[in-house]
Design a protein around this motif. Structure first.
Motif, PDB file in Angstrom:
ATOM      1  N   LEU A 238       0.264  -1.458   0.041  1.00 32.80           N
ATOM      2  CA  LEU A 238       0.041   0.066   0.314  1.00 32.80           C
ATOM      3  C   LEU A 238       0.651   1.263   0.250  1.00 32.80           C
ATOM      4  O   LEU A 238       1.119   2.253  -0.488  1.00 32.80           O
ATOM      5  CB  LEU A 238      -0.812   0.259   1.365  1.00 32.80           C
ATOM      6  N   LEU A 239       1.632   1.477   0.804  1.00 29.99           N
ATOM      7  CA  LEU A 239       2.919   2.190   0.709  1.00 29.99           C
ATOM      8  C   LEU A 239       3.505   2.524  -1.002  1.00 29.99           C
ATOM      9  O   LEU A 239       3.237   3.618  -1.229  1.00 29.99           O
ATOM     10  CB  LEU A 239       3.798   2.276   1.967  1.00 29.99           C
ATOM     11  N   ASP A 240       3.855   1.363  -1.146  1.00 23.71           N
ATOM     12  CA  ASP A 240       4.464   1.729  -2.897  1.00 23.71           C
ATOM     13  C   ASP A 240       3.356   1.981  -3.762  1.00 23.71           C
ATOM     14  O   ASP A 240       3.290   3.172  -4.178  1.00 23.71           O
ATOM     15  CB  ASP A 240       4.587   0.070  -2.802  1.00 23.71           C
ATOM     16  N   LEU A 241       2.405   1.795  -3.544  1.00 30.93           N
ATOM     17  CA  LEU A 241       0.614   2.202  -4.417  1.00 30.93           C
ATOM     18  C   LEU A 241       0.645   3.308  -4.329  1.00 30.93           C
ATOM     19  O   LEU A 241       0.652   4.353  -4.921  1.00 30.93           O
ATOM     20  CB  LEU A 241       0.215   1.759  -4.587  1.00 30.93           C
ATOM     21  N   ALA A 242       0.864   4.095  -3.085  1.00 35.80           N
ATOM     22  CA  ALA A 242       0.338   5.858  -2.135  1.00 35.80           C
ATOM     23  C   ALA A 242       1.958   6.424  -3.214  1.00 35.80           C
ATOM     24  O   ALA A 242       1.454   6.876  -3.517  1.00 35.80           O
ATOM     25  CB  ALA A 242       0.922   5.504  -1.217  1.00 35.80           C
ATOM     26  N   ALA A 243       2.840   5.831  -3.059  1.00 37.22           N
ATOM     27  CA  ALA A 243       4.034   6.287  -3.762  1.00 37.22           C
ATOM     28  C   ALA A 243       3.822   6.517  -4.998  1.00 37.22           C
ATOM     29  O   ALA A 243       4.201   7.678  -5.479  1.00 37.22           O
ATOM     30  CB  ALA A 243       5.441   6.247  -3.782  1.00 37.22           C
ATOM     31  N   VAL A 244       3.774   5.265  -5.911  1.00 42.98           N
ATOM     32  CA  VAL A 244       3.406   5.310  -7.275  1.00 42.98           C
ATOM     33  C   VAL A 244       2.456   6.718  -7.436  1.00 42.98           C
ATOM     34  O   VAL A 244       2.323   7.197  -8.622  1.00 42.98           O
ATOM     35  CB  VAL A 244       2.682   4.219  -7.799  1.00 42.98           C
ATOM     36  N   ASP A 245       1.340   6.639  -6.903  1.00 48.94           N
ATOM     37  CA  ASP A 245      -0.204   7.940  -7.318  1.00 48.94           C
ATOM     38  C   ASP A 245       0.534   8.810  -7.175  1.00 48.94           C
ATOM     39  O   ASP A 245       0.260   9.681  -7.726  1.00 48.94           O
ATOM     40  CB  ASP A 245      -0.663   6.796  -5.980  1.00 48.94           C
ATOM     41  N   LEU A 246       1.143   9.538  -6.079  1.00 49.82           N
ATOM     42  CA  LEU A 246       1.829  11.056  -5.572  1.00 49.82           C
ATOM     43  C   LEU A 246       2.439  10.960  -6.866  1.00 49.82           C
ATOM     44  O   LEU A 246       2.821  12.345  -6.887  1.00 49.82           O
ATOM     45  CB  LEU A 246       2.624  10.656  -4.470  1.00 49.82           C
ATOM     46  N   VAL A 247       3.623  10.215  -7.360  1.00 46.26           N
ATOM     47  CA  VAL A 247       4.043  10.249  -8.493  1.00 46.26           C
ATOM     48  C   VAL A 247       3.621  11.383 -10.024  1.00 46.26           C
ATOM     49  O   VAL A 247       3.560  11.502 -10.982  1.00 46.26           O
ATOM     50  CB  VAL A 247       5.500   9.441  -8.867  1.00 46.26           C
ATOM     51  N   SER A 248       2.765   9.816  -9.590  1.00 41.83           N
ATOM     52  CA  SER A 248       1.570  10.127 -11.683  1.00 41.83           C
ATOM     53  C   SER A 248       1.223  11.366 -11.718  1.00 41.83           C
ATOM     54  O   SER A 248       1.043  11.655 -11.930  1.00 41.83           O
ATOM     55  CB  SER A 248       0.872   8.935 -11.156  1.00 41.83           C
ATOM     56  N   GLU A 249       0.280  11.711 -10.058  1.00 36.53           N
ATOM     57  CA  GLU A 249      -0.965  13.199  -9.712  1.00 36.53           C
ATOM     58  C   GLU A 249       0.023  13.775  -9.961  1.00 36.53           C
ATOM     59  O   GLU A 249       0.149  15.385 -10.819  1.00 36.53           O
ATOM     60  CB  GLU A 249      -0.992  12.856  -8.678  1.00 36.53           C
ATOM     61  N   MET A 250       1.766  14.345  -9.647  1.00 34.74           N
ATOM     62  CA  MET A 250       2.537  15.877  -9.844  1.00 34.74           C
ATOM     63  C   MET A 250       3.149  15.483 -11.009  1.00 34.74           C
ATOM     64  O   MET A 250       3.132  16.483 -11.750  1.00 34.74           O
ATOM     65  CB  MET A 250       3.669  14.945  -9.177  1.00 34.74           C
ATOM     66  N   ARG A 251       3.431  14.387 -11.805  1.00 31.36           N
ATOM     67  CA  ARG A 251       3.578  14.263 -13.539  1.00 31.36           C
ATOM     68  C   ARG A 251       2.092  14.917 -14.294  1.00 31.36           C
ATOM     69  O   ARG A 251       2.257  15.925 -14.970  1.00 31.36           O
ATOM     70  CB  ARG A 251       4.200  12.885 -13.608  1.00 31.36           C
ATOM     71  N   SER A 252       1.040  14.487 -13.892  1.00 34.76           N
ATOM     72  CA  SER A 252       0.231  14.717 -14.023  1.00 34.76           C
ATOM     73  C   SER A 252      -0.549  16.880 -14.224  1.00 34.76           C
ATOM     74  O   SER A 252      -0.439  16.654 -15.274  1.00 34.76           O
ATOM     75  CB  SER A 252      -1.419  14.108 -13.986  1.00 34.76           C
ATOM     76  N   ASP A 253      -0.430  17.145 -13.009  1.00 35.17           N
ATOM     77  CA  ASP A 253      -0.684  18.377 -12.717  1.00 35.17           C
ATOM     78  C   ASP A 253       0.855  19.313 -13.338  1.00 35.17           C
ATOM     79  O   ASP A 253       0.421  20.291 -13.784  1.00 35.17           O
ATOM     80  CB  ASP A 253       0.205  18.979 -10.780  1.00 35.17           C
ATOM     81  N   MET A 254       2.218  18.448 -13.763  1.00 33.44           N
ATOM     82  CA  MET A 254       3.207  19.347 -14.631  1.00 33.44           C
ATOM     83  C   MET A 254       2.659  19.732 -16.177  1.00 33.44           C
ATOM     84  O   MET A 254       3.300  20.545 -16.628  1.00 33.44           O
ATOM     85  CB  MET A 254       4.224  18.624 -14.346  1.00 33.44           C
ATOM     86  N   LEU A 255       2.179  18.092 -16.389  1.00 34.88           N
ATOM     87  CA  LEU A 255       1.892  18.150 -17.796  1.00 34.88           C
ATOM     88  C   LEU A 255       0.486  18.994 -17.908  1.00 34.88           C
ATOM     89  O   LEU A 255       0.314  19.999 -18.989  1.00 34.88           O
ATOM     90  CB  LEU A 255       1.278  17.125 -18.499  1.00 34.88           C
ATOM     91  N   ARG A 256       0.189  19.559 -16.968  1.00 30.05           N
ATOM     92  CA  ARG A 256      -1.658  20.104 -17.513  1.00 30.05           C
ATOM     93  C   ARG A 256      -1.318  21.377 -17.107  1.00 30.05           C
ATOM     94  O   ARG A 256      -2.126  22.421 -18.148  1.00 30.05           O
ATOM     95  CB  ARG A 256      -2.596  20.200 -15.945  1.00 30.05           C
ATOM     96  N   ALA A 257      -0.300  21.592 -15.951  1.00 26.47           N
ATOM     97  CA  ALA A 257       0.157  23.395 -15.856  1.00 26.47           C
ATOM     98  C   ALA A 257       1.503  24.001 -18.152  1.00 26.47           C
ATOM     99  O   ALA A 257       0.987  24.401 -18.388  1.00 26.47           O
ATOM    100  CB  ALA A 257       1.329  23.351 -15.117  1.00 26.47           C
ATOM    101  N   GLN A 258       1.949  22.630 -18.143  1.00 27.77           N
ATOM    102  CA  GLN A 258       2.915  22.898 -19.586  1.00 27.77           C
ATOM    103  C   GLN A 258       1.809  23.093 -20.495  1.00 27.77           C
ATOM    104  O   GLN A 258       2.023  24.518 -21.866  1.00 27.77           O
ATOM    105  CB  GLN A 258       3.711  21.850 -20.135  1.00 27.77           C
ATOM    106  N   ALA A 259       0.647  22.635 -20.687  1.00 31.72           N
ATOM    107  CA  ALA A 259      -0.297  22.624 -22.245  1.00 31.72           C
ATOM    108  C   ALA A 259      -1.068  23.783 -21.268  1.00 31.72           C
ATOM    109  O   ALA A 259      -1.043  24.903 -22.414  1.00 31.72           O
ATOM    110  CB  ALA A 259      -1.981  21.637 -21.593  1.00 31.72           C
ATOM    111  N   GLU A 260      -1.535  24.096 -20.282  1.00 36.63           N
ATOM    112  CA  GLU A 260      -1.744  25.734 -20.452  1.00 36.63           C
ATOM    113  C   GLU A 260      -0.885  26.684 -20.251  1.00 36.63           C
ATOM    114  O   GLU A 260      -1.037  27.915 -20.734  1.00 36.63           O
ATOM    115  CB  GLU A 260      -2.547  26.011 -18.013  1.00 36.63           C
ATOM    116  N   LEU A 261       0.081  26.830 -20.054  1.00 33.54           N
ATOM    117  CA  LEU A 261       1.639  28.074 -20.893  1.00 33.54           C
ATOM    118  C   LEU A 261       1.047  27.443 -22.127  1.00 33.54           C
ATOM    119  O   LEU A 261       1.189  29.025 -22.810  1.00 33.54           O
ATOM    120  CB  LEU A 261       2.377  27.320 -20.019  1.00 33.54           C
ATOM    121  N   VAL A 262       1.003  27.087 -22.324  1.00 32.00           N
ATOM    122  CA  VAL A 262       0.984  26.694 -24.259  1.00 32.00           C
ATOM    123  C   VAL A 262      -0.284  27.703 -25.397  1.00 32.00           C
ATOM    124  O   VAL A 262      -0.143  27.986 -25.915  1.00 32.00           O
ATOM    125  CB  VAL A 262       1.598  25.223 -24.860  1.00 32.00           C
ATOM    126  N   ASN A 263      -0.923  27.047 -23.693  1.00 34.77           N
ATOM    127  CA  ASN A 263      -2.710  27.869 -24.470  1.00 34.77           C
ATOM    128  C   ASN A 263      -2.497  28.854 -24.349  1.00 34.77           C
ATOM    129  O   ASN A 263      -3.483  29.792 -25.578  1.00 34.77           O
ATOM    130  CB  ASN A 263      -3.672  26.810 -23.791  1.00 34.77           C
TER     131      ASN A 263
END
Length: 201
Positions: A58-83
């Motif tokens: 469960l701890l490993d899965l939580a760490a993976v989810d956190l990294v995935s969420e941070m990556r999604s936020d970064m990609l979303r911010a980049q897309a908003e900047l391009v727009n």
């Protein structure tokens, strides 16, 4: 017993007492830290044993989810900047074309006079001939184009019908004559062409 011997015996008793008490105290001090270390080791063992494989997963899965969420936020911010950059560039181009269109619109009466004089041959050999050529070249450099040609299909988006002429054999509305030429800047219509339109009888 002599007084001197008695005195010696009295002096030896406290020393013997001190000697007999010292090992016991040292042994107690040695045992106490060892007991504390054993208790700490037991606590660590208990904490380690309580973390099961399921909890670790469960701890490993939580760490993976956190990294995935941070990556999604970064990609979303980049897309908003391009727009945002795209919108700014689009607005900048639109504002530039709007300003150019207003300037050209204010100069159209002078351009109409030069165009009419040129058609009548009044500019040939005069200084205004060079002025008219430079003015046309400057407008073309900004993308200005003439709208309204004889015999082309009537388009209400670019033509303003001043008069309609019923014409025998006409099957569609076409430009019979250009009364006043129109102008467009790119896809932006600055002034519609005033035309006479041939219409079916």
């Amino acid at each position: 017993m002599s007084p001197d011997k008695k005195k010696r015996d009295d002096n030896e008793k406290p020393e013997a007492s001190k000697a007999s008490g010292s090992p016991e105290s040292s042994e107690e001090e040695t045992v106490a830290p060892a007991a504390e270390e054993e208790l700490v080791a037991e606590d660590v063992t208990v904490e380690t044993e309580t973390l099961s494989e399921e909890d670790a997963a469960l701890l490993d899965l939580a760490a993976v989810d956190l990294v995935s969420e941070m990556r999604s936020d970064m990609l979303r911010a980049q897309a908003e900047l391009v727009n945002f950059r795209t919108r700014v560039e689009r607005d900048r181009v639109a504002n530039r074309e709007s300003v150019i269109a207003e300037v050209i619109r204010s100069l159209l009466p002078a351009l109409d006079d030069l165009t009419r004089a040129e058609k009548h041959g009044d500019l040939v050999g005069s200084p205004l001939e060079l002025v008219a050529a430079k003015l046309h070249a400057a407008f073309e450099r900004y993308g200005l184009r003439s709208v309204g040609e004889k015999d082309e299909v009537f388009d209400p988006h670019f033509h303003e019908a001043v008069v309609q002429l019923p014409t025998p054999g006409a099957t569609a509305q076409t430009v019979a004559d250009v009364i006043e030429p129109g102008y467009a800047l790119g896809e932006r219509l600055i002034r519609a062409a005033k035309v006479a339109v041939s219409v079916p009888e």
